[in-house]
Structure formats: structure tokens, C-alpha cells
Design a protein around this motif. Structure first.
Motif, mmCIF file in Angstrom:
data_model
loop_
_atom_site.group_PDB
_atom_site.id
_atom_site.type_symbol
_atom_site.label_atom_id
_atom_site.label_comp_id
_atom_site.label_asym_id
_atom_site.label_seq_id
_atom_site.Cartn_x
_atom_site.Cartn_y
_atom_site.Cartn_z
ATOM 1 N N LEU A 24 -0.369 15.677 14.327
ATOM 2 C CA LEU A 24 0.349 15.531 12.777
ATOM 3 C C LEU A 24 0.662 14.133 12.687
ATOM 4 O O LEU A 24 0.439 13.621 11.546
ATOM 5 N N ALA A 25 1.250 13.548 13.722
ATOM 6 C CA ALA A 25 1.804 12.295 13.427
ATOM 7 C C ALA A 25 0.433 11.280 13.287
ATOM 8 O O ALA A 25 0.618 10.319 12.500
ATOM 9 N N VAL A 26 -0.683 11.482 14.048
ATOM 10 C CA VAL A 26 -1.696 10.715 13.683
ATOM 11 C C VAL A 26 -2.172 10.751 12.268
ATOM 12 O O VAL A 26 -2.455 9.904 11.696
ATOM 13 N N VAL A 27 -2.720 12.034 12.036
ATOM 14 C CA VAL A 27 -3.103 12.436 10.576
ATOM 15 C C VAL A 27 -2.066 11.672 9.771
ATOM 16 O O VAL A 27 -2.576 11.014 8.669
ATOM 17 N N ARG A 28 -0.828 11.942 9.643
ATOM 18 C CA ARG A 28 0.169 11.215 8.671
ATOM 19 C C ARG A 28 0.090 9.874 8.916
ATOM 20 O O ARG A 28 0.046 9.124 7.622
ATOM 21 N N ASP A 29 0.099 9.081 9.845
ATOM 22 C CA ASP A 29 -0.128 7.716 9.893
ATOM 23 C C ASP A 29 -1.586 7.308 9.198
ATOM 24 O O ASP A 29 -1.373 6.300 8.405
ATOM 25 N N HIS A 30 -2.580 7.968 9.214
ATOM 26 C CA HIS A 30 -3.680 7.697 8.869
ATOM 27 C C HIS A 30 -3.663 7.848 7.222
ATOM 28 O O HIS A 30 -4.167 6.982 6.364
ATOM 29 N N LEU A 31 -2.979 8.701 6.671
ATOM 30 C CA LEU A 31 -3.040 9.305 5.346
ATOM 31 C C LEU A 31 -1.955 8.369 4.526
ATOM 32 O O LEU A 31 -2.195 8.021 3.292
ATOM 33 N N PHE A 32 -0.891 8.004 5.014
ATOM 34 C CA PHE A 32 0.243 7.479 4.585
ATOM 35 C C PHE A 32 0.365 5.980 4.934
ATOM 36 O O PHE A 32 1.279 5.233 4.056
ATOM 37 N N ASP A 33 -0.279 5.523 6.050
ATOM 38 C CA ASP A 33 0.318 4.105 6.508
ATOM 39 C C ASP A 33 -0.851 3.228 6.157
ATOM 40 O O ASP A 33 -0.396 2.020 6.041
ATOM 41 N N GLU A 34 -1.860 3.644 5.537
ATOM 42 C CA GLU A 34 -2.924 2.609 5.037
ATOM 43 C C GLU A 34 -2.542 2.553 3.455
ATOM 44 O O GLU A 34 -2.377 3.500 2.786
#
Length: 185
Positions: free
Chosen positions: A130-140
Motif C-alpha cells: 500500500l505504501a508503494v502504491v500510495r507513493d506512486h499515486l500521490f508523490d508524483e
């Protein structure tokens, strides 16, 4: 888990659904995103995208090994484009990277290599994944999004930041993953 429903792609898209708080469309197509023409399909076949959230203007592509590494068995086959499958995949990936943003949609590419992989499958540590996905979705940082979508992303970044800061993210993610695995959602 068997077949496509148990695939790494579906697992990652389900995690995207969870992070975004809504279910996206799987294998969506657009009239403007097409493969190369062939005698059977003079306009080219519509190229599917892995995940699409229309209300967010978001497309997610999950890229497994074949998108970055040669796959000799499949790549040797010639395609309607007159090139090997590996080259065609590269061309279509580039086409998606160019056309999706041109049509006002945000493209997020999540590579399998971003996860812990064992025996060519994602290990499935829900909290970490979930952390990996969240980083991709919101940190870009998106190029340009409508105000309501940008507001949603900002709210989600804030929410997950609070969970992360409080140490609750692991517990919350684990509870949600366990609920899903036992068939509660």
C-alpha cells in the motif's frame, strides 16, 4: 488465487482502488489509443490500459518484467507492425506515455520492481505494498489536474501522512488487507 484475478496486476490495481477509495475500470479502452493497423483492423485495435478512474482522470499502468527485460520466447514472434513483440510492446508503451497526457489524463506507471518479488511474484505484504502504491499515486506531481481532483489528491496525501506520522498506517493497512482476504470487501 488462480488466473488473471490472482495476478500481480490485479493485486496492484486492487491496492490502487483501496488507496483512492473507489474502484477503477480494468482494461479500459479509448478510441484515440490504438495499436498499429492490420488487414483485419485497418484503424488498429484499441489498446487497453490496466486501470482507469474516470472521475479522477487517472490511468495506471502496471508494468511487469516483459516491459523492461527481453522475453525471448514471446519477443521472437512477429507482429502486425512487422517487428518483434518486445519492440511492439516498447512502441505501444511510448504511445500510451505520449497520448494519455495529451488527452487530459494523468498517467502513473507502477513497475513490478518497486515491490518485493520472490519467484517472479509480488510477495504481498499489504502494508508495504500500500505504501508503494500510495507513493506512486500521490508523490508524483501531476502536470495539471482539475481543481477537484487536485483537492482529492491533496486530501489523500494529508490523510496518509497523518496515518504514517501516527504509526497507524501499518495497523490500518493490515486490517483492511485481512478484511479483503477473508472476503469482507
Amino acid at each position: 488465487m488462480s488466473g488473471r484475478a490472482g495476478s500481480d496486476e490485479h493485486y496492484v490495481l486492487d491496492l490502487c482502488d483501496e488507496v483512492l477509495g473507489r474502484k477503477g475500470d480494468r482494461q479500459a479502452t479509448f478510441d484515440w489509443l490504438r495499436g498499429d493497423p492490420s488487414p483485419a483492423r485497418p484503424r488498429g485495435a484499441k489498446l487497453p490500459v490496466d486501470g482507469y478512474w474516470p472521475d479522477l482522470g487517472l490511468v495506471v499502468e502496471f508494468q511487469e518484467e516483459q516491459h523492461s527485460q527481453p522475453s525471448p520466447f514471446f519477443d521472437r514472434r512477429r507482429t502486425v507492425s512487422g517487428v518483434g513483440r518486445g519492440e511492439q510492446r516498447r512502441i505501444y508503451d511510448e504511445r500510451k506515455r505520449a497520448l494519455i497526457p495529451q488527452h487530459g489524463l494523468r498517467l502513473v506507471v507502477i513497475e513490478k520492481a518497486a515491490f518485493v518479488v520472490k519467484s517472479r511474484r509480488i510477495v504481498r505484504d499489504c502494508a508495504e505494498d500500500l505504501a508503494v502504491v500510495r507513493d506512486h499515486l500521490f508523490d508524483e506531481e501531476p502536470a495539471a489536474l482539475p481543481d477537484d481532483v487536485e483537492r482529492l489528491f491533496a486530501e489523500q496525501r494529508e490523510y496518509w501522512g497523518m496515518l504514517r506520522d501516527s504509526g497507524a498506517v501499518d495497523a490500518a493497512a493490515e486490517v483492511e488487507c485481512m478484511r479483503r482476504e477473508i472476503g469482507g470487501g
